[in-house]
Every structure is written in C-alpha cells, then in structure tokens.
Motif scaffolding. Structure first.
Motif, PDB file in Angstrom:
ATOM      1  N   PRO A  14       0.804  -1.232   0.000  1.00  0.00           N
ATOM      2  CA  PRO A  14       0.000   0.000   0.000  1.00  0.00           C
ATOM      3  C   PRO A  14       0.835   1.279   0.000  1.00  0.00           C
ATOM      4  CG  PRO A  14       0.065  -0.902   2.207  1.00  0.00           C
ATOM      5  CD  PRO A  14       0.800  -1.888   1.327  1.00  0.00           C
ATOM      6  N   GLN A  15       2.142   1.136   0.294  1.00  0.00           N
ATOM      7  CA  GLN A  15       2.999   2.320   0.332  1.00  0.00           C
ATOM      8  C   GLN A  15       4.254   2.099  -0.511  1.00  0.00           C
ATOM      9  OE1 GLN A  15       3.862   3.286   4.404  1.00  0.00           O
ATOM     10  NE2 GLN A  15       1.713   3.722   4.899  1.00  0.00           N
ATOM     11  N   GLU A  22      14.859  10.731  -5.964  1.00  0.00           N
ATOM     12  CA  GLU A  22      13.459  11.023  -6.320  1.00  0.00           C
ATOM     13  C   GLU A  22      12.794  11.878  -5.244  1.00  0.00           C
ATOM     14  OE1 GLU A  22      12.420   6.848  -8.690  1.00  0.00           O
ATOM     15  OE2 GLU A  22      12.376   6.928  -6.500  1.00  0.00           O
ATOM     16  N   SER A  23      13.128  11.572  -3.985  1.00  0.00           N
ATOM     17  CA  SER A  23      12.542  12.344  -2.876  1.00  0.00           C
ATOM     18  C   SER A  23      12.951  13.803  -2.958  1.00  0.00           C
ATOM     19  CB  SER A  23      13.004  11.749  -1.539  1.00  0.00           C
ATOM     20  OG  SER A  23      12.542  10.422  -1.397  1.00  0.00           O
ATOM     21  N   LYS A  24      14.246  14.013  -3.210  1.00  0.00           N
ATOM     22  CA  LYS A  24      14.754  15.384  -3.317  1.00  0.00           C
ATOM     23  C   LYS A  24      14.042  16.117  -4.457  1.00  0.00           C
ATOM     24  CE  LYS A  24      18.987  18.039  -3.973  1.00  0.00           C
ATOM     25  NZ  LYS A  24      20.370  18.024  -4.489  1.00  0.00           N
ATOM     26  N   HIS A  25      13.905  15.405  -5.595  1.00  0.00           N
ATOM     27  CA  HIS A  25      13.251  16.011  -6.755  1.00  0.00           C
ATOM     28  C   HIS A  25      11.798  16.363  -6.423  1.00  0.00           C
ATOM     29  CE1 HIS A  25      12.345  16.874 -10.944  1.00  0.00           C
ATOM     30  NE2 HIS A  25      11.293  16.079 -10.847  1.00  0.00           N
ATOM     31  N   ASP A  54       4.153  11.230   3.378  1.00  0.00           N
ATOM     32  CA  ASP A  54       5.143  11.950   4.180  1.00  0.00           C
ATOM     33  C   ASP A  54       6.152  12.618   3.251  1.00  0.00           C
ATOM     34  OD1 ASP A  54       7.097  12.887   5.827  1.00  0.00           O
ATOM     35  OD2 ASP A  54       7.726  10.933   6.597  1.00  0.00           O
ATOM     36  N   PRO A  55       6.093  13.941   3.133  1.00  0.00           N
ATOM     37  CA  PRO A  55       6.970  14.659   2.196  1.00  0.00           C
ATOM     38  C   PRO A  55       8.398  14.784   2.714  1.00  0.00           C
ATOM     39  CG  PRO A  55       5.629  16.235   3.381  1.00  0.00           C
ATOM     40  CD  PRO A  55       5.192  14.868   3.855  1.00  0.00           C
ATOM     41  N   HIS A  56       9.003  13.659   3.048  1.00  0.00           N
ATOM     42  CA  HIS A  56      10.374  13.678   3.568  1.00  0.00           C
ATOM     43  C   HIS A  56      11.352  13.900   2.412  1.00  0.00           C
ATOM     44  CE1 HIS A  56      14.111  12.406   5.410  1.00  0.00           C
ATOM     45  NE2 HIS A  56      13.516  12.405   6.594  1.00  0.00           N
ATOM     46  N   PRO A  57      12.267  14.882   2.507  1.00  0.00           N
ATOM     47  CA  PRO A  57      13.138  15.241   1.377  1.00  0.00           C
ATOM     48  C   PRO A  57      14.148  14.159   1.008  1.00  0.00           C
ATOM     49  CG  PRO A  57      13.789  16.440   3.347  1.00  0.00           C
ATOM     50  CD  PRO A  57      12.507  15.746   3.680  1.00  0.00           C
ATOM     51  N   THR A  60      10.740  10.141   0.869  1.00  0.00           N
ATOM     52  CA  THR A  60       9.312  10.468   0.757  1.00  0.00           C
ATOM     53  C   THR A  60       8.489   9.179   0.740  1.00  0.00           C
ATOM     54  OG1 THR A  60       9.833  12.451  -0.502  1.00  0.00           O
ATOM     55  CG2 THR A  60       7.589  11.604  -0.707  1.00  0.00           C
ATOM     56  N   ILE A  61       7.423   9.179   1.516  1.00  0.00           N
ATOM     57  CA  ILE A  61       6.527   8.020   1.528  1.00  0.00           C
ATOM     58  C   ILE A  61       5.284   8.341   0.696  1.00  0.00           C
ATOM     59  CG2 ILE A  61       5.235   6.390   2.950  1.00  0.00           C
ATOM     60  CD1 ILE A  61       6.983   7.217   5.308  1.00  0.00           C
TER      61      ILE A  61
END
Lengths: 235, 235
Positions: A14-15, A22-25, A54-57, A60-61
């Motif tokens: 589910p996640q 990719e998170s940084k982008h 979760d917008p973790h740089p 990201t989740i």
C-alpha cells in the motif's frame, strides 16, 4: 501531474518509498506537499495513482491509491534490430521517437559495414526511460546489449521477420506482407547498408525483404519509418 | 557521386558555372577533375547528369549531359503547418526527417499557447536543402515565413484540411478520412496543444479533427507521424 518511474514497486504494497534522488526532486524541486497526487509507472504495464503521505526530502513516503495493470497494453510485439549510427545522437533520437510511437524491444546490431562497433546501453536506456515518462507509457521497451548481425540471426524468434535493405532483389511492402496483431522482428542496416552476405543470410533464415518506400532514408529514419508502419497497420 | 543544389540552373543551357563556394568545394575539397561526373538538382523537379568541363577552383564549368524532369514527382501534395517547438532543434529534425520521407510545404504557425513566437526561416531552410541533397530529392520543400494561426486559417487552400489536437471531441483516423492522391493541409499544435478557440475556428473552416493514435506524442513527433501516414496511405 508528476510521474515517477518505479521499476522496483510491489503492487501488493500500500505504500512506496521514493529513493533519495526522487525524494529530493519531489520535495525540494517540485515542492510537492502532503496529499499531493503523483503517478507511478513500473515499466511492466503498471500505472499507479499515489499521493504524498510523508513529504520527507530524503525518503518520501507515497500512499498507493489505485493500480491499473496492463495500462495501454499493445496489441502486437515489435522488435527492431538497428545498426547504431556513426553519430550516436541519431540512434538516440530514434530510441526517443520509437518509444513515443510504440516499440517493445530494440537490439543494436554490429554489421560488416558498421562504422560504429559499440554503443553505451546504459546511457541509451536513460533516453528510453525519460521518453516513457514523457509519453506516459507503463511498459519500458527492452534495449539489448550490442551483438553481431550473425549472433542476432542465431537467436530464436517466433513471429514475422523482415529485413529492410537498399540492395536489388524482390521486396514486399509491409502493407502487403504483414499479418496484424503478431510479433515482428525488423532488421535495419548501417549507413553503408547490409552486405550481400548478410542479406542472403537473413533470407535463408526466413526473413522477408521489405521496402520502406521510394525515398532514400537514413538508418534512423528507416528504423522509425518501420516503427510507424507496424504501429499504423496494427491500429 | 557529388551532388549540387543549383536552383538557378537553366535547363536549356548546355553548361553551368558553379559559384565560387561550390567550385572551391568541388575542386579543392572533393578534388574533382576534368571529366568527373556530378549530379545537380534544381529544387523544381530537375535532376541533371553533368561532368566537369573546366575544373576551375573559383568558377568550375560543368557540361550538362542529360536532364530528367519531374524526377520522383510525388502523387500528392502535403502541407504541414506546425507550431515551432520551444527547443528549435526538435523543429529542425522534423524538417530533416519530413524532407527525407516526403513533404511539399511547411508553414510555421504561432498559436495562442506557443512558447516560441518566431523562427529563423533561412537557417531552417538550410536544413531542408541539406536533406534533399542527402536523400536526392529533386523537389525542394517550401518553407513559409512564420504566421499566426488565424492568418493561416485565412489563407485559401484547396484540398483536404485536418487538425491534430489532444482535446476531447470527435476525431477520425487519417486511414478512414483521407482521399488518396489529393492535396492535404495538416495542423500540428504547440507543446500545450491548440486552444479550444483555435480548434473551433479550424472546425468552422472545414478542417477535420484527426487522431494520430493512442500515444501521447511531442509536437515534432506528431508532425512526423502525420507525414508518415499521408505518404504511406498514398503509396
């Protein structure tokens, strides 16, 4: 909407965690926030609707909201074997355009008259990946490592086999020779064309010689013309 | 064989003088000598077989040995009006490829959503010229100065008119909507597509909306796809 290529995704999960790049982008460059919707493609036909949990740089989740399997599944299989061009940029744009128009597999063949004897598959594959993202294709075309013309002939292929050459001899129009909804392997030669021995070798291996029209086409244009024709005839 | 583009040639004249640049290329670069054979294309359908009469490095004199009129005359007329791409290189390769595959006239249209509002026709025309030399086309496609979408609609055109857009609405496949051996004008929009007002304006002016398949294509790819389809259907 922001789209990510996520070949490692598990449809049952589910996640999904975006990797650091990719998170940084997503968070630093695209400034995506909690709840923002994104799309994922896994390269195997899966198209995912997801949103930022979760917008973790750095990790990201994403919450997977829905999955579409076999998104825009093609009704035929097209494998083009092309001699990489002397100027590799011409091969690069063929790969970008063929991916946009529709192709399943590409082999890079080294022929007797090839001026270029190798090609960097990793770099070329990145061009294909950015093209599937740009044109939202859930299937990632397969790019094979370079091999010689004879090695390709030796590989088993079940479907219709064609060779496009500029030499004399009997040729059919794809319009007349092609059975729709099938598998196709089409050979496109180098700037100096296939050598007669290569053409004969292909014909002996059940390849049909085809014409791509009256125009004298560059290698990459001929390959794209073949790609257009096969997709058009299968529409 | 060395080929020169000689739009100023007079078919009635038995000799032709290469200009200083061409002479230098022929004699100093290509090292052509008295009696060597060359080909000339005049861009209006004339293909000439000639030979070096006087290998002068500044004013080479050619002997015209034979003239073929209407060389590879096309059986239809294709005019594509395309919004120049933000990255002009994409328009440049469209022009090169369309010239190889077969096109008669190109208009550069500035649309409501065009990010690029102009284009250097002289530079783009050089790309067309080198493409006709490379693919030995005796007819030089016409490249018109940029004009607005509405200016293009206001120009009279006798033949089938099509607009390719990504918006909703009824669309036909060129395969079904096209009469062969005719004149065609096809509109291709900018990266952001045509605006609804532009689409309606075209439909009111007897343009048919067409689809170029299920794939999401870039502007230049869509234009080339249209070019491939029209030529293919007229083969």
């Amino acid at each position: 909407m922001q789209l990510f290529y996520t070949p490692g995704i598990n449809p049952a999960h589910p996640q999904y965690f975006l990797n650091e790049e990719e998170s940084k982008h997503a968070i630093r460059v695209m400034r995506l926030e909690k709840g923002d919707e994104v799309q994922l493609i896994d390269g195997k036909g899966g198209l995912y609707a997801a949103s930022i949990l979760d917008p973790h740089p750095k990790r990201t989740i994403l919450q997977i909201n829905s999955v579409t399997a076999e998104f825009n599944k093609r009704n035929h299989y097209l494998h083009i074997a092309i001699a990489p061009t002397k100027n590799i940029e011409r091969t690069e744009w063929f790969l970008e355009k063929a991916t946009e128009v529709g192709i399943d597999e590409i082999s890079l063949i080294i022929c007797q008259r090839s001026e270029r004897k190798d090609a960097k598959v990793e770099r070329l594959n990145k061009i294909i990946t950015s093209a599937i993202k740009q044109s939202i294709k859930a299937y990632h075309p397969v790019l094979n490592e370079p091999l010689t013309f004879n090695q390709l002939l030796a590989k088993p292929f079940s479907g219709q086999q064609f060779i496009a050459h500029c030499d004399v001899g009997e040729k059919v129009n794809l319009k007349d020779g092609l059975q729709t909804h099938s598998n196709y392997l089409i050979l496109i030669g180098p700037e100096g064309d296939f050598a007669p021995a290569e053409i004969n070798g292909a014909l002996k291996n059940d390849f049909k010689a085809i014409t791509l029209g009256e125009s004298r086409l560059r290698t990459e244009t001929a390959a794209l013309e073949a790609c257009f024709e096969v997709n058009f005839l299968n529409r």
